[in-house]
Write a protein that holds these residues in place. Sequence first.
Motif, PDB file in Angstrom:
ATOM      1  N   LEU A 155      -1.657  15.217  56.813  1.00 38.28           N
ATOM      2  CA  LEU A 155      -0.500  14.378  56.496  1.00 38.28           C
ATOM      3  C   LEU A 155      -0.784  12.908  56.796  1.00 38.28           C
ATOM      4  O   LEU A 155      -0.200  12.023  56.161  1.00 38.28           O
ATOM      5  N   VAL A 156      -1.669  12.641  57.750  1.00 41.96           N
ATOM      6  CA  VAL A 156      -2.069  11.251  58.008  1.00 41.96           C
ATOM      7  C   VAL A 156      -2.735  10.684  56.755  1.00 41.96           C
ATOM      8  O   VAL A 156      -2.469   9.539  56.352  1.00 41.96           O
ATOM      9  N   ILE A 157      -3.572  11.500  56.112  1.00 43.21           N
ATOM     10  CA  ILE A 157      -4.220  11.062  54.859  1.00 43.21           C
ATOM     11  C   ILE A 157      -3.154  10.776  53.801  1.00 43.21           C
ATOM     12  O   ILE A 157      -3.198   9.761  53.101  1.00 43.21           O
ATOM     13  N   GLY A 158      -2.167  11.671  53.707  1.00 48.79           N
ATOM     14  CA  GLY A 158      -1.083  11.467  52.752  1.00 48.79           C
ATOM     15  C   GLY A 158      -0.299  10.201  53.052  1.00 48.79           C
ATOM     16  O   GLY A 158       0.079   9.459  52.143  1.00 48.79           O
ATOM     17  N   LEU A 159      -0.059   9.962  54.334  1.00 46.89           N
ATOM     18  CA  LEU A 159       0.686   8.767  54.749  1.00 46.89           C
ATOM     19  C   LEU A 159      -0.059   7.497  54.329  1.00 46.89           C
ATOM     20  O   LEU A 159       0.544   6.561  53.779  1.00 46.89           O
ATOM     21  N   ILE A 160      -1.355   7.492  54.568  1.00 45.44           N
ATOM     22  CA  ILE A 160      -2.166   6.310  54.197  1.00 45.44           C
ATOM     23  C   ILE A 160      -2.117   6.119  52.679  1.00 45.44           C
ATOM     24  O   ILE A 160      -1.946   4.998  52.180  1.00 45.44           O
ATOM     25  N   ALA A 161      -2.252   7.214  51.949  1.00 44.14           N
ATOM     26  CA  ALA A 161      -2.207   7.124  50.478  1.00 44.14           C
ATOM     27  C   ALA A 161      -0.883   6.521  50.030  1.00 44.14           C
ATOM     28  O   ALA A 161      -0.838   5.650  49.156  1.00 44.14           O
ATOM     29  N   ASN A 162       0.206   6.975  50.637  1.00 44.73           N
ATOM     30  CA  ASN A 162       1.528   6.454  50.257  1.00 44.73           C
ATOM     31  C   ASN A 162       1.645   4.967  50.585  1.00 44.73           C
ATOM     32  O   ASN A 162       2.218   4.192  49.805  1.00 44.73           O
ATOM     33  N   LEU A 163       1.111   4.567  51.733  1.00 47.16           N
ATOM     34  CA  LEU A 163       1.186   3.154  52.117  1.00 47.16           C
ATOM     35  C   LEU A 163       0.400   2.271  51.141  1.00 47.16           C
ATOM     36  O   LEU A 163       0.715   1.092  50.960  1.00 47.16           O
ATOM     37  N   LEU A 164      -0.621   2.860  50.512  1.00 42.07           N
ATOM     38  CA  LEU A 164      -1.462   2.082  49.595  1.00 42.07           C
ATOM     39  C   LEU A 164      -0.855   1.938  48.193  1.00 42.07           C
ATOM     40  O   LEU A 164      -1.377   1.198  47.355  1.00 42.07           O
ATOM     41  N   VAL A 165       0.225   2.685  47.931  1.00 38.74           N
ATOM     42  CA  VAL A 165       0.812   2.646  46.580  1.00 38.74           C
ATOM     43  C   VAL A 165       1.462   1.285  46.316  1.00 38.74           C
ATOM     44  O   VAL A 165       2.289   0.816  47.099  1.00 38.74           O
ATOM     45  N   THR A 166       1.027   0.669  45.229  1.00 39.67           N
ATOM     46  CA  THR A 166       1.621  -0.599  44.784  1.00 39.67           C
ATOM     47  C   THR A 166       1.986  -0.457  43.307  1.00 39.67           C
ATOM     48  O   THR A 166       1.726   0.595  42.701  1.00 39.67           O
ATOM     49  N   ALA A 167       2.550  -1.497  42.733  1.00 39.92           N
ATOM     50  CA  ALA A 167       2.904  -1.441  41.308  1.00 39.92           C
ATOM     51  C   ALA A 167       1.642  -1.308  40.452  1.00 39.92           C
ATOM     52  O   ALA A 167       0.570  -1.806  40.821  1.00 39.92           O
ATOM     53  N   VAL A 168       1.784  -0.627  39.325  1.00 32.59           N
ATOM     54  CA  VAL A 168       0.654  -0.435  38.404  1.00 32.59           C
ATOM     55  C   VAL A 168       0.324  -1.772  37.719  1.00 32.59           C
ATOM     56  O   VAL A 168       1.235  -2.482  37.267  1.00 32.59           O
ATOM     57  N   ASN A 169      -0.956  -2.061  37.665  1.00 33.39           N
ATOM     58  CA  ASN A 169      -1.406  -3.313  37.033  1.00 33.39           C
ATOM     59  C   ASN A 169      -0.967  -3.369  35.555  1.00 33.39           C
ATOM     60  O   ASN A 169      -1.056  -2.365  34.840  1.00 33.39           O
ATOM     61  N   GLU A 170      -0.548  -4.545  35.135  1.00 30.87           N
ATOM     62  CA  GLU A 170      -0.031  -4.708  33.764  1.00 30.87           C
ATOM     63  C   GLU A 170      -1.030  -4.327  32.675  1.00 30.87           C
ATOM     64  O   GLU A 170      -0.640  -3.976  31.567  1.00 30.87           O
TER      65      GLU A 170
END
Lengths: 469, 47
Positions: free
Chosen positions: A439-454
């Motif tokens: 779940l730590v891996i999942g948490l890091i992945a979620n924190l890295l989510v940003t808007a999709v590049n145009e």
Amino acid sequence: MADNSPSLLDRRRTIAGPGYNRWLVPPAALAIHLAIGQAYAFSVFKKPMGALISGNVDKPDALDWTPGQLAVIFSIAIVLLGLSAAVFGKWLERVGPRKAMMASALCFGGGFLIASLGVHLHNIWLVYFGYGFVGGCGLGIGYISPVSTLIKWFPDRPGVATGMAIMGFGGGAMIGSPLAVALMAHFKESAPMGVAPTFIVMGLVYLAFMMFGVFTIRVPAEGWKPAGYVPSTQSNALITTANVDADQAIKTPQFWLLWVMLCMNVTAGIGVLETASPLIQETFSDASMGPGRGVTAAVAAGFVGLLSLFNLLGRFFWSSASDKLGRKPTYLIYFGLGIALYALVPTLAARASLTLFVMVCCVILSMYGGGFATIPAYLRDLFGTMQVGAIHGRLLTAWSTAGVLGPLLVNYLHDSQKAKGLTGAAAYQTVFYTMASLLVIGLIANLLVTAVNERYHFKGTITAASAGH
Amino acid sequence: MNPQPTSSAPDTDTSSGGSVVLAWLFVGIPLAWGVSQTFIKALALFK
């Protein structure tokens, strides 16, 4: 004279007329998910199918199918769920939900019928092909078929809409399990363990039940919006107004971050589901609770049932809450709170705190279900509605991966601890700490989510088919 | 909540509140049965 009218399954025949009430769409979706959710009750067939020759579940014959052979059936189905969802997602967007639901119903119901022949002939390969391969395709196509339609009907609350449907998948096992037990008891005199006729009846019943969804589903007309709905003008970088094609979506880091999140959340949830019954029996035994006060097999079954209820409720509750909280914060709760609770389970088990132990496991399972139900709305936020069903389908390969690797990992960790001589709660410590680290891996992945590049945004003209209207 | 009239309406289908209730009952009854069966099983935990 040639008949140019569209067939009953054609997308054009499913565009809602002016009088259609959008609250008919969730029951249509539920009819599909309640049926295919039966897959998670397949374990109810394991013992009877392992005693077709001997007729005695406690004394299988050498020719009877082994638990290992039978476990493969579900594994094939869950792998095919992900693969078929990934492969047929774009087809679904093109042909519309009705044709896809019909395909799902035929595959799922037909899979049961083929498997019944396999049981009758005692040919495991036919069962693998029927329930696993054909039925698994029905699972995948059925799972994604109503999702994008629901999101388009409920732009004002996509989490509520997809939560309702995906809650059905959790509820499907609750219907499928007692139904199968009752049918096998009814047919036990007419066929070995009553399995083959039970498969036939279930195949036909599910086929008929899914037809309700097939003929009730409608897609909204182009440009339709709920009366009084005004899209939020508040700036939120994680909710796009653009659209991303499914082929482009898989090239974005956001897709793979969500893939990792789903995979980690599912694997961790499987850690609890796989160990729930033995864990509670071994931890809260007569030895630790006092003579006659330990958890029996019947009570452990009740515990598993309670977890299923929270899995179901969590799908609706968390997904609905995500409409208010936002998707990223909701997943922060799943992972952040999840890490704390998973790490707490071994301590509660060691202290024999049965009530707290049960409560913590229930919250964990609610977030496991919530993770499934919130992901379509997260995808919509990031990639738009145009091909959200197809993108969701590709993301479900994460579920297949977790569905196969999760139990292997859990059983390996548990067995290795037992081989070291650890017993009771101690034998499960590593399992839960490992799940917390996933779940730590999942948490890091979620924190890295940003808007999709145009540059990934769809620049062409959105046609009715590509938009799913 | 009903959709607003649009220019493209290939099928004329109206749905009353009654049909919505019936549709929900169609899926709600089996779901409620399954949930009740599971709940009864779960009660063993509290005995």
